[in-house]
Design an enzyme around this catalytic site. Structure first.
Site, short mmCIF file in Angstrom:
data_model
loop_
_atom_site.label_atom_id
_atom_site.label_comp_id
_atom_site.label_asym_id
_atom_site.label_seq_id
_atom_site.Cartn_x
_atom_site.Cartn_y
_atom_site.Cartn_z
N ASP A 135 -12.14 -11.85 36.94
CA ASP A 135 -11.93 -10.41 36.98
C ASP A 135 -12.53 -9.77 35.73
O ASP A 135 -12.70 -10.42 34.70
CB ASP A 135 -10.44 -10.08 37.06
N ASP A 137 -11.20 -7.50 33.88
CA ASP A 137 -10.21 -6.99 32.93
C ASP A 137 -10.04 -7.97 31.76
O ASP A 137 -10.73 -8.99 31.67
CB ASP A 137 -8.87 -6.73 33.63
N ASP A 139 -7.60 -10.02 31.01
CA ASP A 139 -7.16 -11.35 31.43
C ASP A 139 -8.34 -12.18 31.93
O ASP A 139 -8.44 -13.38 31.65
CB ASP A 139 -6.10 -11.25 32.54
#
Length: 205
Positions: A135, A137, A139
């Site tokens: 992803d 983001d 994280d």
């Protein structure tokens, strides 16, 4: 007399049969490519192989979680693209000189088929493109870094050969208009998202 119970039993039988068939297919994919199966079972819920056994055209996508894995499985070319799902933040092996690898990383080693340590043979590597597809983001960045650490420590030859890649998905999609007149732009990160919002708010977009 008990059709509902009979239906449930039949569904269970069919589900178990499909799971056995998928597990056998995943194992056969590794064996056909000359890889070695360890005591770690290749979980068909985590790995979807490809038909080709030519490493030069085969690609392995390492994705984050079941949702991304399901999307990648549907979108991939089954001829030469395989998908392996990881469950979020993997083990940080840089913290130990002699790490005891988690089952998930052992499974990844089995999937790659090239062995590890003194048994490593890059000529047996099943994929000449190993693609981190996390992803966009924070994280996802963290997971991507942990995967980097795993390869840099355990498989520096794969990195040096140029076989490790990183996909860069957008973090946001902004859509303007409706129906056939709708137009979308894709934004790579939070910084450009804030700039886009500011531009829209001031009418400069």
């Amino acid at each position: 007399d008990n059709s509902r119970v009979a239906n449930e039993i039949c569904k269970l039988i069919i589900t178990n049969a499909k799971a056995r068939a998928a597990a056998k297919a995943a194992k056969d994919n590794i064996i056909k490519a000359g890889g070695k199966i360890s005591t770690i079972t290749i979980n068909p819920k985590k790995y979807n192989g490809c038909k080709s056994t030519n490493p030069e055209e085969c690609e392995l996508f390492i994705v984050e979680g079941d949702s991304a894995g399901g999307s990648a499985k549907e979108a991939r070319n089954t001829d030469n693209q395989a998908v392996f799902r990881i469950r979020g933040k993997i083990q940080n092996i840089l913290k130990s000189n002699n790490p005891t690898l988690a089952d998930e990383l052992k499974m990844l080693i089995d999937i790659m088929g090239c062995g590890v340590g003194p048994n490593f043979d890059i000529n047996k590597l099943r994929f000449h493109k190993i693609i981190k597809a996390n992803d966009a983001d924070s994280d996802g960045d963290h997971i991507s870094t942990l995967i980097d650490g795993f390869f840099f420590k355990m498989f520096p030859q794969i990195v040096q050969a140029g076989y490790l890649y990183e996909a860069k998905p957008p973090l946001y999609q902004l859509t303007f208009g409706k129906g056939s007149n709708a137009k979308s732009i894709f934004i790579p990160n939070q910084y450009y998202f804030q700039k886009a919002v500011s531009a829209i708010a001031t009418g400069a977009f």
